[in-house]
Motif scaffolding. Sequence first.
Motif, PDB file in Angstrom:
ATOM      1  N   GLY A 182      54.605  49.949  64.751  1.00  0.00           N
ATOM      2  CA  GLY A 182      56.061  49.810  64.779  1.00  0.00           C
ATOM      3  C   GLY A 182      56.727  50.805  65.707  1.00  0.00           C
ATOM      4  O   GLY A 182      56.099  51.401  66.589  1.00  0.00           O
ATOM      5  N   SER A 183      58.015  51.033  65.449  1.00  0.00           N
ATOM      6  CA  SER A 183      58.815  51.865  66.349  1.00  0.00           C
ATOM      7  C   SER A 183      58.429  53.344  66.295  1.00  0.00           C
ATOM      8  O   SER A 183      58.817  54.113  67.171  1.00  0.00           O
ATOM      9  N   ASP A 197      47.211  52.072  58.886  1.00  0.00           N
ATOM     10  CA  ASP A 197      46.876  50.649  58.769  1.00  0.00           C
ATOM     11  C   ASP A 197      46.620  50.096  60.152  1.00  0.00           C
ATOM     12  O   ASP A 197      47.048  50.664  61.162  1.00  0.00           O
ATOM     13  N   ARG A 250      46.009  46.157  62.232  1.00  0.00           N
ATOM     14  CA  ARG A 250      45.863  44.707  62.222  1.00  0.00           C
ATOM     15  C   ARG A 250      44.450  44.410  62.727  1.00  0.00           C
ATOM     16  O   ARG A 250      44.009  45.039  63.696  1.00  0.00           O
ATOM     17  N   MET A 300      58.523  52.198  57.848  1.00  0.00           N
ATOM     18  CA  MET A 300      58.848  51.449  56.628  1.00  0.00           C
ATOM     19  C   MET A 300      59.526  50.135  57.022  1.00  0.00           C
ATOM     20  O   MET A 300      60.462  50.134  57.830  1.00  0.00           O
ATOM     21  N   HIS A 321      57.827  48.065  52.690  1.00  0.00           N
ATOM     22  CA  HIS A 321      56.380  48.296  52.847  1.00  0.00           C
ATOM     23  C   HIS A 321      56.120  49.518  53.703  1.00  0.00           C
ATOM     24  O   HIS A 321      56.904  49.847  54.598  1.00  0.00           O
ATOM     25  N   LYS A 359      53.555  39.943  56.391  1.00  0.00           N
ATOM     26  CA  LYS A 359      54.053  39.960  57.765  1.00  0.00           C
ATOM     27  C   LYS A 359      52.861  39.666  58.672  1.00  0.00           C
ATOM     28  O   LYS A 359      51.789  40.223  58.453  1.00  0.00           O
ATOM     29  N   ARG A 395      44.467  42.555  57.825  1.00  0.00           N
ATOM     30  CA  ARG A 395      44.740  43.972  58.079  1.00  0.00           C
ATOM     31  C   ARG A 395      43.821  44.851  57.259  1.00  0.00           C
ATOM     32  O   ARG A 395      43.284  44.420  56.242  1.00  0.00           O
ATOM     33  N   LYS A 429      67.070  48.638  57.029  1.00  0.00           N
ATOM     34  CA  LYS A 429      66.235  49.443  56.119  1.00  0.00           C
ATOM     35  C   LYS A 429      67.070  50.102  55.009  1.00  0.00           C
ATOM     36  O   LYS A 429      66.523  50.759  54.133  1.00  0.00           O
TER      37      LYS A 429
HETATM   38  O1  LIG Z   1      51.926  46.548  60.766  1.00  0.00           O
HETATM   39  C1  LIG Z   1      53.072  46.157  60.912  1.00  0.00           C
HETATM   40  O2  LIG Z   1      53.463  45.016  60.711  1.00  0.00           O
HETATM   41  C2  LIG Z   1      54.091  47.143  61.378  1.00  0.00           C
HETATM   42  O3  LIG Z   1      53.458  48.169  62.040  1.00  0.00           O
HETATM   43  C3  LIG Z   1      54.936  47.634  60.251  1.00  0.00           C
HETATM   44  O4  LIG Z   1      54.197  48.091  59.172  1.00  0.00           O
HETATM   45  C4  LIG Z   1      55.948  48.658  60.722  1.00  0.00           C
HETATM   46  O5  LIG Z   1      55.405  49.924  60.764  1.00  0.00           O
HETATM   47  C5  LIG Z   1      57.156  48.657  59.819  1.00  0.00           C
HETATM   48  O6  LIG Z   1      57.559  47.339  59.609  1.00  0.00           O
HETATM   49  C6  LIG Z   1      58.268  49.448  60.444  1.00  0.00           C
HETATM   50  O7  LIG Z   1      58.488  48.965  61.707  1.00  0.00           O
HETATM   51  P1  LIG Z   1      59.699  49.412  62.614  1.00  0.00           P
HETATM   52  O8  LIG Z   1      59.722  50.902  62.554  1.00  0.00           O
HETATM   53  O9  LIG Z   1      59.345  48.906  63.973  1.00  0.00           O
HETATM   54  O10 LIG Z   1      60.899  48.795  62.023  1.00  0.00           O
END
Ligand SMILES: O=C(O)[C@H](O)[C@@H](O)[C@H](O)[C@H](O)COP(=O)(O)O
Length: 268
Positions: free
Chosen positions: A51-52, A80, A82, A158, A163, A189, A194, A217
């Motif tokens: 993610g970000s 984690d 994928r 998050m 999650h 998602k 994963r 969030k």
């Molecule tokens: O594995 C995933 O699908 C993403 O990595 C996910 O877990 C991500 O970390 C959160 O959804 C926050 O994502 P953002 O910070 O980009 O909103």
Amino acid sequence: MALTWTHKDRGEIRVHENLEELSIDLVDYIAEISEASIKEHGAFCIVLSGGSLISFMGKLIEPPYDKIVDWAKWYVFWADERVVAKNHDDSNYKLAKDNLLSKVNVFPRHICSINDTVSAEEAATEYEFAIRQMVRSRTVAASDNSDSPRFDLILLGMGSDGHVASLFPNHPALEVKDDWVTFLTDSHKPPPERITFTLPVINSAANVVVVATGESKANAIHLAIDDLPLPDSSLSLSARLVHPSNGNLIWFMDKQAGSKLDRFKFSE
Ligand SMILES: O=C(O)[C@H](O)[C@@H](O)[C@H](O)[C@H](O)COP(=O)(O)O
């Protein structure tokens, strides 16, 4: 300036004016824990997420961090992953490699990523085995009070559903107690397959950071942090279950993600 306070049992909360300020504070914090861990036991065992988060770590490749961080002592893991090829755009490894790890001097042999040629179940087993070997050789510290590794720093994003890692609300993976790494083939998602650290591993770390930004969030942050008579559906809100037993928890967020916290409601 960030607004910072310590909640009696949800850790330290840092609400930033904007993303620039958040990312400066986050990399400062990472550099500080890196230095302290290397002083204490000669290595820094850091756990990344996708993610970000990785973009907020971007300043680590710029001065002064590129020069002051002792990259050779870093050992890198993922909370984690994928289960896709390492060159696939969905890969958390690829995200971190392209934007961070390929730009600093972390030794490739210190980067502990999954085997991308096997099933999710096998990848989880192999990943846990690799970490167990590193605990045995004392590269990764062991927890004093549980059968778990004690990572120096676990960085979590998050989702708007609350999650963290690939531990989704109400998913059976949240219940896994005896494994360090588990797998799922039905992620809420995409992509569905994963591997993820389990809660006991997250909660045994020396330092855990949750980064959450944006208005989407805000509700999950409110449910995860505030003292609420929780509705049933929030009982297994994953982010609320992050609770290091002998470590620090810090929430880095922007104003939008923090906007529904009681703290702001009561001061209106
Ligand atoms: O594995 C995933 O699908 C993403 O990595 C996910 O877990 C991500 O970390 C959160 O959804 C926050 O994502 P953002 O910070 O980009 O909103």
